[in-house]
Write a protein that holds these residues in place. Structure first.
Motif, PDB file in Angstrom:
ATOM      1  N   ILE A  94       0.841  -1.203   0.000  1.00 38.25           N
ATOM      2  CA  ILE A  94       0.000   0.000   0.000  1.00 38.25           C
ATOM      3  C   ILE A  94       0.873   1.249   0.000  1.00 38.25           C
ATOM      4  O   ILE A  94       0.619   2.195  -0.749  1.00 38.25           O
ATOM      5  N   THR A  95       1.918   1.249   0.810  1.00 43.47           N
ATOM      6  CA  THR A  95       2.813   2.411   0.882  1.00 43.47           C
ATOM      7  C   THR A  95       3.489   2.671  -0.455  1.00 43.47           C
ATOM      8  O   THR A  95       3.515   3.808  -0.937  1.00 43.47           O
ATOM      9  N   ILE A  96       4.017   1.630  -1.079  1.00 44.99           N
ATOM     10  CA  ILE A  96       4.697   1.787  -2.370  1.00 44.99           C
ATOM     11  C   ILE A  96       3.730   2.319  -3.426  1.00 44.99           C
ATOM     12  O   ILE A  96       4.077   3.204  -4.210  1.00 44.99           O
ATOM     13  N   ILE A  97       2.511   1.808  -3.446  1.00 41.66           N
ATOM     14  CA  ILE A  97       1.516   2.286  -4.415  1.00 41.66           C
ATOM     15  C   ILE A  97       1.216   3.761  -4.187  1.00 41.66           C
ATOM     16  O   ILE A  97       1.197   4.561  -5.133  1.00 41.66           O
ATOM     17  N   LEU A  98       0.970   4.148  -2.939  1.00 36.49           N
ATOM     18  CA  LEU A  98       0.649   5.554  -2.646  1.00 36.49           C
ATOM     19  C   LEU A  98       1.829   6.474  -2.968  1.00 36.49           C
ATOM     20  O   LEU A  98       1.637   7.567  -3.510  1.00 36.49           O
ATOM     21  N   VAL A  99       3.033   6.042  -2.647  1.00 37.81           N
ATOM     22  CA  VAL A  99       4.213   6.864  -2.970  1.00 37.81           C
ATOM     23  C   VAL A  99       4.374   6.970  -4.481  1.00 37.81           C
ATOM     24  O   VAL A  99       4.687   8.047  -5.002  1.00 37.81           O
ATOM     25  N   ALA A 100       4.152   5.885  -5.208  1.00 36.75           N
ATOM     26  CA  ALA A 100       4.244   5.929  -6.673  1.00 36.75           C
ATOM     27  C   ALA A 100       3.207   6.895  -7.253  1.00 36.75           C
ATOM     28  O   ALA A 100       3.519   7.661  -8.182  1.00 36.75           O
ATOM     29  N   LEU A 101       1.997   6.865  -6.722  1.00 36.60           N
ATOM     30  CA  LEU A 101       0.964   7.796  -7.201  1.00 36.60           C
ATOM     31  C   LEU A 101       1.346   9.246  -6.891  1.00 36.60           C
ATOM     32  O   LEU A 101       1.179  10.137  -7.739  1.00 36.60           O
ATOM     33  N   MET A 142       4.385  10.388  -6.484  1.00 39.17           N
ATOM     34  CA  MET A 142       5.503  10.715  -7.367  1.00 39.17           C
ATOM     35  C   MET A 142       4.993  11.007  -8.780  1.00 39.17           C
ATOM     36  O   MET A 142       5.506  11.884  -9.462  1.00 39.17           O
ATOM     37  N   GLY A 143       3.951  10.290  -9.203  1.00 35.25           N
ATOM     38  CA  GLY A 143       3.351  10.559 -10.513  1.00 35.25           C
ATOM     39  C   GLY A 143       2.755  11.956 -10.597  1.00 35.25           C
ATOM     40  O   GLY A 143       2.892  12.636 -11.620  1.00 35.25           O
ATOM     41  N   LEU A 144       2.094  12.391  -9.526  1.00 37.54           N
ATOM     42  CA  LEU A 144       1.567  13.763  -9.499  1.00 37.54           C
ATOM     43  C   LEU A 144       2.705  14.771  -9.658  1.00 37.54           C
ATOM     44  O   LEU A 144       2.602  15.727 -10.439  1.00 37.54           O
ATOM     45  N   GLU A 145       3.775  14.548  -8.911  1.00 41.54           N
ATOM     46  CA  GLU A 145       4.902  15.484  -8.966  1.00 41.54           C
ATOM     47  C   GLU A 145       5.652  15.388 -10.301  1.00 41.54           C
ATOM     48  O   GLU A 145       6.136  16.398 -10.813  1.00 41.54           O
ATOM     49  N   HIS A 204       7.767  22.329  -7.193  1.00 43.11           N
ATOM     50  CA  HIS A 204       7.237  21.036  -7.639  1.00 43.11           C
ATOM     51  C   HIS A 204       8.335  20.167  -8.254  1.00 43.11           C
ATOM     52  O   HIS A 204       8.310  18.938  -8.092  1.00 43.11           O
ATOM     53  N   ALA A 205       9.296  20.773  -8.917  1.00 44.62           N
ATOM     54  CA  ALA A 205      10.436  19.996  -9.430  1.00 44.62           C
ATOM     55  C   ALA A 205      11.227  19.410  -8.261  1.00 44.62           C
ATOM     56  O   ALA A 205      11.636  18.239  -8.298  1.00 44.62           O
ATOM     57  N   ALA A 206      11.426  20.207  -7.215  1.00 44.22           N
ATOM     58  CA  ALA A 206      12.107  19.708  -6.014  1.00 44.22           C
ATOM     59  C   ALA A 206      11.308  18.577  -5.377  1.00 44.22           C
ATOM     60  O   ALA A 206      11.873  17.575  -4.927  1.00 44.22           O
ATOM     61  N   ASN A 207       9.998  18.714  -5.351  1.00 41.84           N
ATOM     62  CA  ASN A 207       9.152  17.656  -4.797  1.00 41.84           C
ATOM     63  C   ASN A 207       9.267  16.366  -5.598  1.00 41.84           C
ATOM     64  O   ASN A 207       9.238  15.276  -5.037  1.00 41.84           O
ATOM     65  N   PHE A 208       9.386  16.489  -6.904  1.00 40.03           N
ATOM     66  CA  PHE A 208       9.576  15.279  -7.714  1.00 40.03           C
ATOM     67  C   PHE A 208      10.886  14.596  -7.343  1.00 40.03           C
ATOM     68  O   PHE A 208      10.929  13.377  -7.146  1.00 40.03           O
ATOM     69  N   VAL A 209      11.958  15.362  -7.227  1.00 44.98           N
ATOM     70  CA  VAL A 209      13.253  14.777  -6.863  1.00 44.98           C
ATOM     71  C   VAL A 209      13.176  14.127  -5.486  1.00 44.98           C
ATOM     72  O   VAL A 209      13.638  12.992  -5.288  1.00 44.98           O
ATOM     73  N   LEU A 210      12.570  14.811  -4.526  1.00 44.56           N
ATOM     74  CA  LEU A 210      12.430  14.247  -3.178  1.00 44.56           C
ATOM     75  C   LEU A 210      11.577  12.983  -3.181  1.00 44.56           C
ATOM     76  O   LEU A 210      11.892  12.007  -2.501  1.00 44.56           O
ATOM     77  N   SER A 211      10.492  12.999  -3.956  1.00 44.88           N
ATOM     78  CA  SER A 211       9.634  11.807  -3.994  1.00 44.88           C
ATOM     79  C   SER A 211      10.329  10.651  -4.709  1.00 44.88           C
ATOM     80  O   SER A 211      10.167   9.491  -4.321  1.00 44.88           O
ATOM     81  N   LEU A 212      11.128  10.937  -5.717  1.00 45.55           N
ATOM     82  CA  LEU A 212      11.890   9.889  -6.396  1.00 45.55           C
ATOM     83  C   LEU A 212      12.923   9.271  -5.458  1.00 45.55           C
ATOM     84  O   LEU A 212      13.072   8.045  -5.404  1.00 45.55           O
ATOM     85  N   ILE A 213      13.612  10.103  -4.699  1.00 49.73           N
ATOM     86  CA  ILE A 213      14.580   9.590  -3.720  1.00 49.73           C
ATOM     87  C   ILE A 213      13.854   8.785  -2.641  1.00 49.73           C
ATOM     88  O   ILE A 213      14.290   7.695  -2.266  1.00 49.73           O
ATOM     89  N   GLY A 214      12.732   9.318  -2.164  1.00 53.07           N
ATOM     90  CA  GLY A 214      11.961   8.602  -1.148  1.00 53.07           C
ATOM     91  C   GLY A 214      11.465   7.259  -1.652  1.00 53.07           C
ATOM     92  O   GLY A 214      11.560   6.239  -0.952  1.00 53.07           O
ATOM     93  N   PHE A 215      10.917   7.248  -2.853  1.00 49.81           N
ATOM     94  CA  PHE A 215      10.438   6.004  -3.461  1.00 49.81           C
ATOM     95  C   PHE A 215      11.582   5.001  -3.611  1.00 49.81           C
ATOM     96  O   PHE A 215      11.447   3.824  -3.281  1.00 49.81           O
TER      97      PHE A 215
END
Length: 173
Positions: free
Chosen positions: A9-16, A18-21, A133-144
């Protein structure tokens, strides 16, 4: 089994999330070329489902909550705890830190604007919103990525050949 389901569930939510970002990151080059009226119009119409009351808000809150709970659940699994913690910290930096410090203040101003009443500092606001939002994408990619590493670290010792003698295990690899 509960932990595996929670990780899924966590991986799916993080992927979603990250997709928004990622969508924001892909839009950045084009949106940096738009004039004020077009930019304000797009901001006020295109992103309705990204935040409240749309599904984007629930994805974001669910992502952060599930990652924090996952970090707690694996706290005694030293092998994966640190990767999970790194992932959760990166996600927490993306939301709420970057969001509330850099994105939401722009949202508040732009939501009050129209194509006929553009804020005088809209260029600065646009740069702030897009780069955050670009920074958020990078952070979410690292987090994922950190969460995936933690998942792989947890599952690798359970392979059957790891329980064999070293000689036989070497043959099965």
């Amino acid at each position: 089994m509960f932990l595996r389901i929670w990780r899924f569930i966590t991986i799916i939510l993080v992927a979603l999330f990250m997709g928004l970002e990622f969508s924001h990151a892909l839009e950045l080059p084009a949106k940096m070329q738009y004039d004020g009226p077009l930019y304000v119009t797009l901001q006020n119409t295109l992103y309705r489902y990204f935040g409240m009351p749309g599904p984007g808000a629930f994805i974001t809150l669910g992502m952060l909550t599930s990652a924090a709970v996952l970090t707690f659940l694996v706290r005694k699994h030293r092998q994966v705890f640190y990767w999970t913690l790194i992932g959760t910290i990166c996600l927490a930096l993306a939301f709420p830190v970057v969001f509330f410090l850099f994105i939401e203040p722009v949202n508040v101003v732009i939501e009050q604007a129209t194509a006929q009443s553009i804020p005088s500092d809209w260029l600065r606001l646009r740069s702030q919103w897009e780069s955050a939002h670009a920074a958020n994408f990078v952070l979410s990619l690292i987090g994922f990525s950190a969460l995936l590493i933690s998942l792989l670290g947890e599952t690798s010792p359970n392979r059957p050949h790891d329980r064999l003698t070293p000689e036989i295990a070497q043959l099965t690899r």
